[in-house]
Scaffold this motif. Sequence first.
Motif, short mmCIF file in Angstrom:
data_model
loop_
_atom_site.label_atom_id
_atom_site.label_comp_id
_atom_site.label_asym_id
_atom_site.label_seq_id
_atom_site.Cartn_x
_atom_site.Cartn_y
_atom_site.Cartn_z
N ARG A 65 0.85 -1.19 0.00
CA ARG A 65 0.00 0.00 0.00
C ARG A 65 0.88 1.24 0.00
O ARG A 65 1.83 1.34 0.79
N VAL A 66 0.58 2.18 -0.89
CA VAL A 66 1.34 3.43 -1.00
C VAL A 66 0.43 4.60 -0.65
O VAL A 66 -0.77 4.44 -0.42
N LEU A 67 1.02 5.77 -0.54
CA LEU A 67 0.27 6.98 -0.17
C LEU A 67 -0.49 6.76 1.14
O LEU A 67 -1.60 7.27 1.34
N SER A 68 0.09 5.97 2.03
CA SER A 68 -0.61 5.59 3.26
C SER A 68 -0.41 6.58 4.40
O SER A 68 -1.04 6.43 5.45
N ASP A 69 0.47 7.55 4.21
CA ASP A 69 0.66 8.62 5.20
C ASP A 69 1.03 8.08 6.58
O ASP A 69 0.48 8.51 7.60
N ASP A 72 7.08 5.04 11.08
CA ASP A 72 7.36 4.50 12.42
C ASP A 72 6.27 3.52 12.88
O ASP A 72 5.56 3.77 13.87
N PRO A 73 6.11 2.39 12.21
CA PRO A 73 5.10 1.40 12.63
C PRO A 73 5.30 0.97 14.08
O PRO A 73 6.45 0.85 14.56
N GLN A 74 4.20 0.72 14.76
CA GLN A 74 4.23 0.36 16.18
C GLN A 74 3.84 -1.11 16.35
O GLN A 74 2.79 -1.53 15.88
N THR A 75 4.69 -1.88 17.05
CA THR A 75 4.45 -3.31 17.21
C THR A 75 3.83 -3.68 18.56
O THR A 75 3.65 -4.85 18.86
N LYS A 76 3.51 -2.69 19.37
CA LYS A 76 2.95 -3.00 20.69
C LYS A 76 1.60 -3.70 20.53
O LYS A 76 0.81 -3.39 19.64
N MET A 348 5.57 -3.95 7.71
CA MET A 348 4.44 -3.11 8.12
C MET A 348 4.44 -1.78 7.37
O MET A 348 3.40 -1.33 6.87
N GLN A 349 5.60 -1.14 7.29
CA GLN A 349 5.69 0.15 6.61
C GLN A 349 5.32 0.02 5.13
O GLN A 349 4.52 0.79 4.59
N LEU A 350 5.87 -0.99 4.47
CA LEU A 350 5.64 -1.15 3.04
C LEU A 350 4.21 -1.59 2.72
O LEU A 350 3.72 -1.40 1.61
N ALA A 351 3.55 -2.20 3.70
CA ALA A 351 2.15 -2.62 3.52
C ALA A 351 1.18 -1.55 3.99
O ALA A 351 -0.04 -1.76 3.97
N GLY A 352 1.71 -0.41 4.45
CA GLY A 352 0.85 0.69 4.86
C GLY A 352 0.09 0.44 6.15
O GLY A 352 -1.04 0.90 6.32
N THR A 353 0.71 -0.28 7.07
CA THR A 353 0.06 -0.62 8.34
C THR A 353 0.82 0.01 9.50
O THR A 353 2.00 -0.26 9.69
N LYS A 354 0.15 0.80 10.27
CA LYS A 354 0.79 1.53 11.38
C LYS A 354 0.79 0.73 12.67
O LYS A 354 1.72 0.81 13.46
#
Length: 367
Positions: A65-69, A72-76, A348-354
């Motif tokens: 997913r791109v243009l996901s704005d 710093d993905p969070q794994t907590k 996570m970052q490249l898949a657009g998931t925070k």
Amino acid sequence: MTEVNGYIQSDREEKIDVLNLASLEKRAEKIIPAGGFGYISGGSEDNWTLKENTEAFNHAQIVPRVLSDIDDPQTKTSIFGIDLDTPIMMSPAAAQGLAHSQGEKDTAKGMAKAGALMAQSTYSSTSISDAAKAGDGAPQFFQLYMSKDWEFNKSLLEEAKKAGVKAIVLTSDATVDGYRESDIVNDFQFPIPMANLTKFSEGDGKGKGIGEIYAAAAQKISPKDIKRIKDIVDLPVIVKGVQSPEDALLAIGAGADGIYVSNHGGRQLNGGPASFDVLADIAKAVNHKVPIIFDSGVRRGSHVFKALASGADMVALARPIIYGLALGGADGVYSVVEHLNDEFKTIMQLAGTKTIDDVKHAKLLHK
């Protein structure tokens, strides 16, 4: 190096460089004696299911997913109200003294440093209380291999609760031992006592083959045993070894507080499905009634992502962490978990998931 009953254990205590988790196996093989390495690394029969466990992750693809704005993905995450820094956890693997003189104590230290969940085995080289103390208050689960002797089971469960463990993992898929050819070739006998077996009639665990140890284990496990465990200790009970939606629902109906999707890392029923291939159907049947833990074949951050996106709440692994233990003790364990976590955050970052919740709602394509 430490020598116990002629068996050489690693004493290394150092951070290790990790290119990838798969590369650790050959490095650890140079340190761990042949019998111990064969026990840790081997699966059952010709290792077909063991290999399929990792290959199966290729059956699903992550949609970028791109243009996901986001950055710093969070794994907590959390499970049973326990806050964790990562959804990556340690599977309850036996006899870690085969890899390192400090065994599960160093694994507990490394997992605690990573803010990750540790699960310890009945067949641990270290007592329940000593492993818990080594974690210095970090959350741990205790895995019960049910014995035919319920006084023995009761003793372990009560010790686990006293030690502060947060849940009991009931292993249900090991009523007999899988046919492990590496142990036969190596004529493997456990050289190091299993601390939890020294207290009861099963003996000290030293000089025993895995078949002898399993002979003392319960071959009949039924849904009513879930309640029996809960009557002894007021802790969540997670049923491990589930590979079908039917068994997941059976366990939940009997009072299970969690489902652990696993085929024992390919060590039991060879020819059975890869654990990842059954996860989504089990998760659909469970429908968020209880948390789901997943293991078997996890070697990449993308595997962690795919498991969470397929319905898991926690993703566990053992062999690579044990190899890190052999190569660097507690710091080696930490190095392995941190590397896997870093891979996972990149995905996570490249898949657009925070967040982990975003990962759980991510789209996968299936071949």
